[in-house]
Design an enzyme around this catalytic site. Structure first.
Site, PDB file in Angstrom:
ATOM      1  CG  HIS A  41       0.422   6.301  -0.504  1.00 20.07           C
ATOM      2  ND1 HIS A  41      -0.664   7.042  -0.901  1.00 20.07           N
ATOM      3  CD2 HIS A  41      -0.008   5.577   0.565  1.00 20.07           C
ATOM      4  CE1 HIS A  41      -1.707   6.775  -0.112  1.00 20.07           C
ATOM      5  NE2 HIS A  41      -1.337   5.882   0.789  1.00 20.07           N
TER       6      HIS A  41
ATOM      7  CG  HIS B  92      -1.790   1.170   1.373  1.00 19.10           C
ATOM      8  ND1 HIS B  92      -3.140   1.151   1.114  1.00 19.10           N
ATOM      9  CD2 HIS B  92      -1.497   2.443   1.759  1.00 19.10           C
ATOM     10  CE1 HIS B  92      -3.634   2.364   1.320  1.00 19.10           C
ATOM     11  NE2 HIS B  92      -2.663   3.167   1.728  1.00 19.10           N
ATOM     12  CD  GLU B  93       1.799   3.265   3.746  1.00 17.09           C
ATOM     13  OE1 GLU B  93       1.913   4.400   3.269  1.00 17.09           O
ATOM     14  OE2 GLU B  93       0.798   2.893   4.389  1.00 17.09           O
TER      15      GLU B  93
HETATM   16 ZN   LIG Z   1      -2.536   5.172   2.298  1.00 15.71          ZN
END
Ligand SMILES: [Zn+2]
Ligand SMILES: [Zn+2]
Length: 153
Positions: free
Chosen positions: A71, A67-68
């Site tokens: 980003h 998830h990170e």
């Molecule tokens: Zn996030």
């Protein structure tokens, strides 16, 4: 797992799932409270909550890292890197990452202890009362001397 191993894990996941290198630092941040991890826009570093590892193990941490990294890569490429962005959602789906920066469910026994308590003190005899609920001090009085109560904390 230490910071060095975490760094290697993030680098490996970046290459395997995104086919791109991770060129910044990944490290544990014990000050994170309920978020599993976060990506820092300023420094491009990724911070992981060590509690996520303790509570859920390596699989959950891998999800947080995926998830990170979504980003991370989108931000570096100047694409939509926020949760509401189309680019972000599409990339999450592609790499099979969890939708949110995972929120840690702290086990109940622990969260109970952290529930606030209110301490009341009689202004006459200084008897103290600890209650879980906040009540109106004008409606109740001291059980010992009927004096007025005030809230201490
Ligand atoms: Zn996030
Ligand atoms: Zn009293």
């Amino acid at each position: 797992m230490n910071n060095e191993e975490l760094q290697q894990l993030v680098s490996r996941i970046s290459l395997e799932s995104f086919h791109k290198p991770f060129m910044h630092r990944a490290y544990f941040n014990p000050r994170l409270r309920t978020t599993g991890g976060r990506y820092l826009l300023q420094s491009h570093h990724i911070e992981i909550n060590p509690k996520a590892f303790e509570i859920y193990g390596v699989r959950e941490v891998e999800g947080i890292i995926l998830h990170e990294l979504c980003h991370y890569h989108l931000h570096l490429e100047g694409k939509g890197y926020q949760h509401r962005d189309k680019d972000f959602r599409a990339l999450l789906k592609k790499v099979n990452a969890p939708r949110f920066c995972s929120t840690l469910q702290i086990p109940k026994s622990r969260s109970k202890k952290q529930r606030p308590h209110y301490t009341y003190e009689c202004i006459q005899c200084h008897q103290r009362y600890v209650r879980k609920i906040r009540f109106n001090v004008n409606r109740y009085c001291c059980g010992k001397c009927s004096g007025q109560l005030k809230i201490v904390e």
